[in-house]
Design an enzyme around this catalytic site. Structure first.
Site, PDB file in Angstrom:
ATOM      1  N   TYR C  53       0.835  -1.206   0.000  1.00  0.00           N
ATOM      2  CA  TYR C  53       0.000   0.000   0.000  1.00  0.00           C
ATOM      3  C   TYR C  53       0.871   1.258   0.000  1.00  0.00           C
ATOM      4  O   TYR C  53       1.884   1.327   0.706  1.00  0.00           O
ATOM      5  CB  TYR C  53      -0.943   0.020   1.210  1.00  0.00           C
ATOM      6  CG  TYR C  53      -2.115  -0.947   1.106  1.00  0.00           C
ATOM      7  CD1 TYR C  53      -2.425  -1.623  -0.070  1.00  0.00           C
ATOM      8  CD2 TYR C  53      -2.942  -1.177   2.213  1.00  0.00           C
ATOM      9  CE1 TYR C  53      -3.501  -2.496  -0.143  1.00  0.00           C
ATOM     10  CE2 TYR C  53      -4.026  -2.052   2.148  1.00  0.00           C
ATOM     11  CZ  TYR C  53      -4.289  -2.714   0.963  1.00  0.00           C
ATOM     12  OH  TYR C  53      -5.360  -3.584   0.912  1.00  0.00           O
ATOM     13  N   LYS C 216     -18.372   5.263  -6.655  1.00  0.00           N
ATOM     14  CA  LYS C 216     -19.074   5.524  -7.920  1.00  0.00           C
ATOM     15  C   LYS C 216     -20.588   5.676  -7.759  1.00  0.00           C
ATOM     16  O   LYS C 216     -21.236   6.166  -8.678  1.00  0.00           O
ATOM     17  CB  LYS C 216     -18.743   4.459  -8.966  1.00  0.00           C
ATOM     18  CG  LYS C 216     -19.206   3.074  -8.669  1.00  0.00           C
ATOM     19  CD  LYS C 216     -18.754   2.134  -9.803  1.00  0.00           C
ATOM     20  CE  LYS C 216     -18.662   0.709  -9.267  1.00  0.00           C
ATOM     21  NZ  LYS C 216     -17.901  -0.180 -10.118  1.00  0.00           N
TER      22      LYS C 216
END
Lengths: 300, 300, 300
Positions: C53, C216
């Site tokens: 990450y 989204k």
């Protein structure tokens, strides 16, 4: 007629009568009593219902016939289902068709089925469709309670994949006795996706809904149905019959999984034709001619 | 050469020689004896047949070579297969290519293989293709009888999915020893559909048919093959070889599932090149460069 | 906050904080300490990392905060991952993004995570992606060693299919404690491919990454997202909230699999909103309205 042993205590007749369209048959109560008696005479002892059939009405129609002649009850096995909530004037609180396999709904639905069917127990209760939000602990609690109360003798599922079947099984203190799935010459998916193999592995005989493909082979307008009809008639010529439905049943009966077709007709001559399929002896090559006609490709 | 232990009593050579195209090689009997001896010298002791190879003729060609030099038999493991019925002038009663895994057919096919191969036993008999109408009880009866009679030592399958493998296994009193499936740089499906994982889980080493993708990487006319060829050559540069087939074998040998490639060539130099792959040490990154070239997309 | 018991010794908080984007939040060390403390105050005790990450940087950022306030360590469970090798200026020897689950890499990666996180142990180490070339024996050796050394307490996987999960499990002397997979109103695949059923069957609570569909639904430009947003708002009206993320979390929390959402936000108000979802009580019908909006078709 051959019986299929599902557990030590439970057997089904190889051919099963399905009441999905009972309300369309427009039978008077006494006519339905006669139809049931004719089925029993043919050896068909297992009758397939669901809470929702006929817009939630069919169980009650059947129940009235049972009430007219209560001695019929002990001669049959009754299967019913729960878990679908239809959009229906009978259920105004449903805003969208959905599934519900909560403990509360399973118990209420089963008790309502008993009332409609005018009986003290059903032999087998099925979860009608796999519910992606199913809580298997709730299902296990509902099943266990219904069994303890004697309201339901055994439990099964319908349209479950192998992983859904195994998952639910792992929460239950007793085995699921059947999986009712769509199987026909025109619907090979359950052969191809592992469902029927899983039945064989678990020694669970499947019930087949829509076993004659909903009638589309008789008319045969699409290419696939035309191919299948042609293959059935070719095989039928060797076997001495032109009855398409008989051949379609025989194709299912050939298979070693002990498929139990659910005959969805209210006409005794069609039911008799289905039962006659039991005397047809297909060969391996016959079976594959029909398989290949359905898939549209040669085997590998 | 490394041996792969399939059971306490049975080991295969890591590289296996496949006789699928034996009839195309046009070898005289004595030439075939020489080819077999060269394979044995290289450490390849396992030979892969099927009843149907070469339009039902190849087992008999091999059998003639064994008859010429009977001492070869004890130095090798013979695998053969049954269960496919070809459309063939050799089998005029077949009206359509289909599968047959009935007890009767398995036994007759195995006995016929023994006669053709001029041997008293085969080491492993495989069901060639999953038969959607397979009766696992019949297969179990046939296998058990053949084993008791000493005609077949062990049993396996070919082209089976995990659920087909598990289903059949559940009916057998002994484990299936292998699953022969298609595996190559160009055919990743068995990695992607759970087949190879299942082999790892069941501790069953798979045999790989078409391990060099049937030759299409050498010419590489399609986009995917072009990508794979390019990646193989890039990796080959780091590993010091330009031989594409050696690299394709090395890619299979890298994998922990103990994949046993079936070399389908009759040319000793190609067989030797395949065996040489055993000395190649790919890295994880090499393996992935080829994997990614084959899938055409980066890993997630 | 509800705790989810993964083993006798290990529990996670129902809501988990995810550090995937930690480097984008541009927090000073002291600000990160504060964020961690606010999470802990809300009952979020589990923090989700991966070696990769933030281009291999995020674990070290978190580790600096821990070093500033070492007392935090005992109040939390740290999850990290290994097995992906990124193309990165931090790892110049990687020529292509690939997976590596060799014993050597797992151990080195875990030890590097400990150093970066400035801690003596991680609570759970996950294999980040299923590696088609994974050698389960090497994974088992690495896990066993790390556990014996006290460097890792428990092990799990991420993005594994049921067959991958079962295969690896069969090589391990202890159970895998979780499978971190993508689950959201917009990503139903893990419901449809057997992954979540498998979690229920194995009594393994899954962690959900991207639980609010990566944002989204908020903008909702595509048709599917528009349908989902509309359904969420309709359901929200009945439940008294217009917060889309809270409703998306509540949809996950409704499910009986004990899904543990990984909240990927660095803003405490968004984290608080996620935690508030725990007090929302969806009905079965609410859940299905959102399911149907996502699939775009009625249930069967």
């Amino acid at each position: 007629m051959e019986k299929i042993k599902l557990t030590e205590e439970l057997s089904f007749s190889r051919m099963i009568h399905g009441l999905w369209r009972l309300n369309d048959w427009n039978l008077k109560d006494q006519e339905l009593v006669m139809l049931i008696e004719e089925c029993l005479d043919l050896g068909i002892t297992t009758f397939d219902h669901a809470d929702i059939y006929g817009n939630y009405q069919n169980e009650a129609i059947f129940g009235k016939a049972l009430a007219l002649k209560p001695s019929l009850r002990d001669k049959m096995e009754i299967v019913t289902k729960c878990g679908i909530k239809l959009l229906s004037n009978q259920r105004p609180d449903h805003e969208v068709k959905h599934y519900d396999t909560s403990k509360d709904h399973i118990i209420k639905s089963a008790e309502n089925s008993l009332k409609n069917l005018q009986t003290d127990y059903v032999d087998v209760l099925l979860i009608h469709r796999p519910d992606p939000a199913m809580d298997p602990e709730e299902v296990a609690e509902a099943f266990t309670l219904l069994k303890e109360q004697g309201k339901v003798k055994h439990f099964g599922v319908s349209n479950f994949t192998p992983s859904q079947f195994d998952m639910l099984s792992s929460y239950l203190p007793f085995p699921l006795v059947t999986n009712q799935v769509e199987i026909s010459v025109s619907h090979l998916e359950t052969f191809q996706d592992g469902t029927i193999e899983h039945c064989l592995q678990k020694r669970v005989a499947p019930m087949a809904w829509s076993p004659v493909a909903g009638g589309k082979i008789f008319n045969a307008t699409d290419e696939k149905s035309v191919r299948i009809k042609k293959a059935l008639l070719e095989v039928g010529e060797e076997l001495g019959t032109k009855e398409l439905d008989k051949l379609m049943y025989a194709w299912l009966l050939y298979h070693p999984a002990k498929i139990m077709p659910v005959i969805g007709s209210g006409k005794i001559e069609r039911i008799r034709s289905a039962v006659d399929a039991l005397s047809i002896k297909m060969t391996c090559q016959h079976w594959y001619k029909i398989w290949i006609a359905s898939t549209g490709v040669d085997v590998a």
